[in-house]
Write a protein that holds these residues in place. Structure first.
Motif, PDB file in Angstrom:
ATOM      1  N   SER A 144      19.891 111.087 111.285  1.00 15.59           N
ATOM      2  CA  SER A 144      18.892 110.054 110.976  1.00 15.59           C
ATOM      3  C   SER A 144      19.346 108.744 111.614  1.00 15.59           C
ATOM      4  CB  SER A 144      18.746 109.869 109.467  1.00 15.59           C
ATOM      5  OG  SER A 144      19.949 109.341 108.911  1.00 15.59           O
ATOM      6  N   PHE A 145      18.438 107.795 111.702  1.00 16.14           N
ATOM      7  CA  PHE A 145      18.814 106.462 112.189  1.00 16.14           C
ATOM      8  C   PHE A 145      19.729 105.777 111.184  1.00 16.14           C
ATOM      9  CE2 PHE A 145      14.954 106.990 114.829  1.00 16.14           C
ATOM     10  CZ  PHE A 145      15.493 106.670 116.064  1.00 16.14           C
ATOM     11  N   GLU A 146      19.529 106.067 109.895  1.00 10.56           N
ATOM     12  CA  GLU A 146      20.403 105.480 108.871  1.00 10.56           C
ATOM     13  C   GLU A 146      21.854 105.926 109.091  1.00 10.56           C
ATOM     14  OE1 GLU A 146      16.381 105.935 106.751  1.00 10.56           O
ATOM     15  OE2 GLU A 146      17.563 107.052 108.192  1.00 10.56           O
ATOM     16  N   ALA A 147      22.034 107.227 109.315  1.00  9.70           N
ATOM     17  CA  ALA A 147      23.384 107.751 109.530  1.00  9.70           C
ATOM     18  C   ALA A 147      23.990 107.185 110.813  1.00  9.70           C
ATOM     19  CB  ALA A 147      23.346 109.274 109.584  1.00  9.70           C
ATOM     20  N   LEU A 148      23.173 107.032 111.828  1.00  6.19           N
ATOM     21  CA  LEU A 148      23.662 106.462 113.084  1.00  6.19           C
ATOM     22  C   LEU A 148      24.113 105.020 112.873  1.00  6.19           C
ATOM     23  CD1 LEU A 148      24.114 106.585 116.132  1.00  6.19           C
ATOM     24  CD2 LEU A 148      21.683 106.073 116.450  1.00  6.19           C
ATOM     25  N   ALA A 149      23.318 104.253 112.129  1.00  6.60           N
ATOM     26  CA  ALA A 149      23.635 102.849 111.881  1.00  6.60           C
ATOM     27  C   ALA A 149      24.904 102.687 111.052  1.00  6.60           C
ATOM     28  CB  ALA A 149      22.459 102.170 111.184  1.00  6.60           C
ATOM     29  N   LYS A 150      25.198 103.641 110.182  1.00  6.34           N
ATOM     30  CA  LYS A 150      26.403 103.576 109.347  1.00  6.34           C
ATOM     31  C   LYS A 150      27.656 103.989 110.113  1.00  6.34           C
ATOM     32  CE  LYS A 150      24.075 104.456 104.919  1.00  6.34           C
ATOM     33  NZ  LYS A 150      23.902 105.435 103.807  1.00  6.34           N
ATOM     34  N   SER A 151      27.467 104.648 111.252  1.00  9.98           N
ATOM     35  CA  SER A 151      28.604 105.153 112.017  1.00  9.98           C
ATOM     36  C   SER A 151      29.140 104.096 112.978  1.00  9.98           C
ATOM     37  CB  SER A 151      28.180 106.381 112.831  1.00  9.98           C
ATOM     38  OG  SER A 151      27.394 105.985 113.959  1.00  9.98           O
ATOM     39  N   ASN A 152      30.252 104.434 113.611  1.00 14.31           N
ATOM     40  CA  ASN A 152      30.813 103.575 114.656  1.00 14.31           C
ATOM     41  C   ASN A 152      30.503 104.110 116.057  1.00 14.31           C
ATOM     42  OD1 ASN A 152      32.062 101.644 112.937  1.00 14.31           O
ATOM     43  ND2 ASN A 152      33.683 103.129 112.488  1.00 14.31           N
ATOM     44  N   LEU A 153      29.562 105.036 116.143  1.00 18.06           N
ATOM     45  CA  LEU A 153      29.196 105.627 117.419  1.00 18.06           C
ATOM     46  C   LEU A 153      28.570 104.588 118.340  1.00 18.06           C
ATOM     47  CD1 LEU A 153      27.661 108.981 116.125  1.00 18.06           C
ATOM     48  CD2 LEU A 153      29.842 108.704 117.342  1.00 18.06           C
ATOM     49  N   LYS A 154      28.945 104.637 119.594  1.00 21.12           N
ATOM     50  CA  LYS A 154      28.407 103.709 120.578  1.00 21.12           C
ATOM     51  C   LYS A 154      27.320 104.422 121.391  1.00 21.12           C
ATOM     52  CE  LYS A 154      31.053 100.445 119.241  1.00 21.12           C
ATOM     53  NZ  LYS A 154      30.433  99.354 118.432  1.00 21.12           N
ATOM     54  N   ILE A 155      26.162 103.770 121.515  1.00 15.98           N
ATOM     55  CA  ILE A 155      25.027 104.383 122.192  1.00 15.98           C
ATOM     56  C   ILE A 155      24.536 103.505 123.342  1.00 15.98           C
ATOM     57  CG2 ILE A 155      24.310 105.603 120.102  1.00 15.98           C
ATOM     58  CD1 ILE A 155      22.067 103.541 119.753  1.00 15.98           C
ATOM     59  N   VAL A 156      23.923 104.155 124.326  1.00 17.54           N
ATOM     60  CA  VAL A 156      23.232 103.457 125.406  1.00 17.54           C
ATOM     61  C   VAL A 156      21.756 103.790 125.277  1.00 17.54           C
ATOM     62  CG1 VAL A 156      22.970 103.154 127.892  1.00 17.54           C
ATOM     63  CG2 VAL A 156      25.210 103.623 126.935  1.00 17.54           C
ATOM     64  N   ASP A 212      29.202 107.024 123.407  1.00 17.80           N
ATOM     65  CA  ASP A 212      29.293 108.316 122.714  1.00 17.80           C
ATOM     66  C   ASP A 212      27.992 109.104 122.808  1.00 17.80           C
ATOM     67  OD1 ASP A 212      31.962 107.820 121.611  1.00 17.80           O
ATOM     68  OD2 ASP A 212      30.952 106.327 120.352  1.00 17.80           O
ATOM     69  N   MET A 213      26.878 108.382 122.835  1.00 16.12           N
ATOM     70  CA  MET A 213      25.567 109.023 122.848  1.00 16.12           C
ATOM     71  C   MET A 213      24.630 108.229 123.751  1.00 16.12           C
ATOM     72  SD  MET A 213      25.143 109.750 118.728  1.00 16.12           S
ATOM     73  CE  MET A 213      24.090 111.182 118.842  1.00 16.12           C
ATOM     74  N   VAL A 214      23.584 108.901 124.232  1.00 16.25           N
ATOM     75  CA  VAL A 214      22.606 108.248 125.095  1.00 16.25           C
ATOM     76  C   VAL A 214      21.213 108.727 124.711  1.00 16.25           C
ATOM     77  CG1 VAL A 214      22.825 110.046 126.874  1.00 16.25           C
ATOM     78  CG2 VAL A 214      21.911 107.795 127.484  1.00 16.25           C
ATOM     79  N   LEU A 215      20.251 107.824 124.749  1.00 16.87           N
ATOM     80  CA  LEU A 215      18.878 108.230 124.498  1.00 16.87           C
ATOM     81  C   LEU A 215      18.380 109.043 125.684  1.00 16.87           C
ATOM     82  CD1 LEU A 215      16.332 108.114 122.723  1.00 16.87           C
ATOM     83  CD2 LEU A 215      15.590 106.204 124.148  1.00 16.87           C
ATOM     84  N   SER A 216      18.064 110.311 125.432  1.00 15.63           N
ATOM     85  CA  SER A 216      17.568 111.184 126.486  1.00 15.63           C
ATOM     86  C   SER A 216      16.568 112.155 125.853  1.00 15.63           C
ATOM     87  CB  SER A 216      18.728 111.916 127.171  1.00 15.63           C
ATOM     88  OG  SER A 216      18.293 112.577 128.339  1.00 15.63           O
ATOM     89  N   TYR A 217      16.725 113.440 126.133  1.00 13.89           N
ATOM     90  CA  TYR A 217      15.772 114.450 125.668  1.00 13.89           C
ATOM     91  C   TYR A 217      16.502 115.636 125.047  1.00 13.89           C
ATOM     92  CZ  TYR A 217      12.546 111.869 128.677  1.00 13.89           C
ATOM     93  OH  TYR A 217      11.786 110.874 129.250  1.00 13.89           O
ATOM     94  N   THR A 218      15.796 116.373 124.192  1.00 18.00           N
ATOM     95  CA  THR A 218      16.397 117.562 123.580  1.00 18.00           C
ATOM     96  C   THR A 218      16.728 118.624 124.617  1.00 18.00           C
ATOM     97  OG1 THR A 218      14.226 118.580 123.170  1.00 18.00           O
ATOM     98  CG2 THR A 218      15.150 117.207 121.404  1.00 18.00           C
ATOM     99  N   THR A 219      16.109 118.546 125.787  1.00 16.39           N
ATOM    100  CA  THR A 219      16.343 119.532 126.838  1.00 16.39           C
ATOM    101  C   THR A 219      17.466 119.127 127.801  1.00 16.39           C
ATOM    102  OG1 THR A 219      14.468 118.485 127.951  1.00 16.39           O
ATOM    103  CG2 THR A 219      14.056 120.590 126.858  1.00 16.39           C
ATOM    104  N   SER A 220      18.035 117.949 127.627  1.00 14.35           N
ATOM    105  CA  SER A 220      19.115 117.519 128.521  1.00 14.35           C
ATOM    106  C   SER A 220      20.313 118.475 128.498  1.00 14.35           C
ATOM    107  CB  SER A 220      19.556 116.099 128.179  1.00 14.35           C
ATOM    108  OG  SER A 220      18.523 115.173 128.443  1.00 14.35           O
ATOM    109  N   PRO A 221      20.734 118.986 127.307  1.00 18.05           N
ATOM    110  CA  PRO A 221      21.842 119.947 127.320  1.00 18.05           C
ATOM    111  C   PRO A 221      21.547 121.188 128.155  1.00 18.05           C
ATOM    112  CG  PRO A 221      21.525 119.084 125.106  1.00 18.05           C
ATOM    113  CD  PRO A 221      20.361 118.598 125.926  1.00 18.05           C
TER     114      PRO A 221
END
Length: 330
Positions: A144-156, A212-221
């Protein structure tokens, strides 16, 4: 002497006329950078279409999807485009408002999660946005966005003013949080390493280990699995749903090659075009293919699909963008 000069002149005229007759018409298609890249669908689409059209297909790139619309708006009726491919449903209402696009003809049976009724724009692929991560680095994957916001993960992330994925993320947060979307952006601000103009730059930073993470697509993997034989990437599926993207093409009303443009618009929904989408654009095709989808396409499928009707986007976009800008400037 004069006779020989006259004969030479007539011969040159005849050769020039023959050369003009042999010249093929050029169909100019505006698109985004990755579509026309050597690893995107563009080169194979060009080869396949030119086998049947008796023309030259020319791609002109303009950054990401939102930048593509900005260019069309700027050029107006002076545009050299015959067809535009690479907008999505978050942009179609604004694109239609320009008055530059013509309606399309009949479409075949489509295979998408939503019913398609748009008379102007033709869908050519679809998928879900997701935060892509490296499985070796991210063990506690946020759901969730809540869990992401509580984490220390760095996103682009990508800029919603120039990028369709960036705009998709803006609408995703808005869809889930409504009047509290601005508060969520403020909570996410500490996670955001940077905001890039488009997807290419963002994904490149992620692959270099700058986030740590990037906004992309579920099909990127699936790309990494099938092309690089690398199963180290995953896509975060959120419990409350992932936002959809449906990419579209549109015919320019003032095109000098209307029949060729119509032929290309029809070509988009044929198997010859659609079979290229899963392994070049790494998105889902809009028709049911005769061959199965590549490995990895079935693994990351959200249970809930989120999508604003295209007509609603202009009503909420400006306010959502202002809240996003305000939150990230603090």
């Amino acid at each position: 002497m004069k006779l020989s000069m006259l004969a030479a002149g007539l011969l040159a005229l005849a050769l020039g006329t023959a050369a003009q007759a042999d010249e093929k018409p050029v169909l100019t298609v505006y698109t985004y950078d990755s579509f026309a890249s050597k690893w995107g669908p563009g080169p194979e689409v060009k080869t396949a279409f030119e086998k049947t059209c008796g023309c030259t297909l020319k791609f002109v790139t303009a950054g990401d999807g939102a930048a593509l619309l900005s260019r069309i708006r700027l050029e107006g009726k002076r545009t050299k485009a015959d067809v535009v491919i690479g907008l999505d449903t978050s942009l179609t209402a604004a694109a239609r408002k320009t008055g530059l696009f013509a309606d399309h003809g009949p479409l075949p049976k489509l295979d998408m999660p939503v019913t398609w009724t748009d008379p102007t724009f033709v869908p050519f692929d679809w998928g879900w946005f997701a935060f892509v991560y490296d499985k070796a680095k991210v063990k506690d994957v946020p759901r969730s966005f809540e869990a992401l916001a509580k984490s220390n993960l760095k996103i682009v992330i990508e800029d919603p003013r120039s990028s369709t994925p960036g705009l998709g993320l803006l609408l995703w947060v808005q869809k889930l949080y409504g009047d509290k979307a601005g508060e969520m952006w403020k909570r996410l601000a500490h996670n955001i390493v940077t905001v890039t103009p488009g997807w290419d730059q963002a994904y490149g930073m992620f692959l270099k280990g700058e986030a740590d993470m990037v906004l992309s697509y579920t099909t990127s993997p699936a790309y990494h699995i099938n092309v690089e034989h690398d199963d180290s990437k995953g896509a975060a599926l959120f419990d409350k749903g992932n936002y959809m993207e449906i990419e579209v093409a549109g015919k320019i009303a003032g095109t000098k090659h209307p029949k060729l443009a119509d032929a290309f618009m029809h070509f988009i929904t044929t198997e010859a075009f659609q079979k290229l989408i899963p392994t070049t654009n790494w998105m889902y095709p809009v028709i049911k293919l005769s061959s199965p989808l590549p490995k990895g396409f079935a693994e990351y499928r959200p249970k809930i699909s989120l999508l604003y009707p295209s007509a609603e986007v202009p009503k909420i976009k400006d306010k959502a963008l202002a809240e996003w800008r305000d939150a990230l400037s603090q």
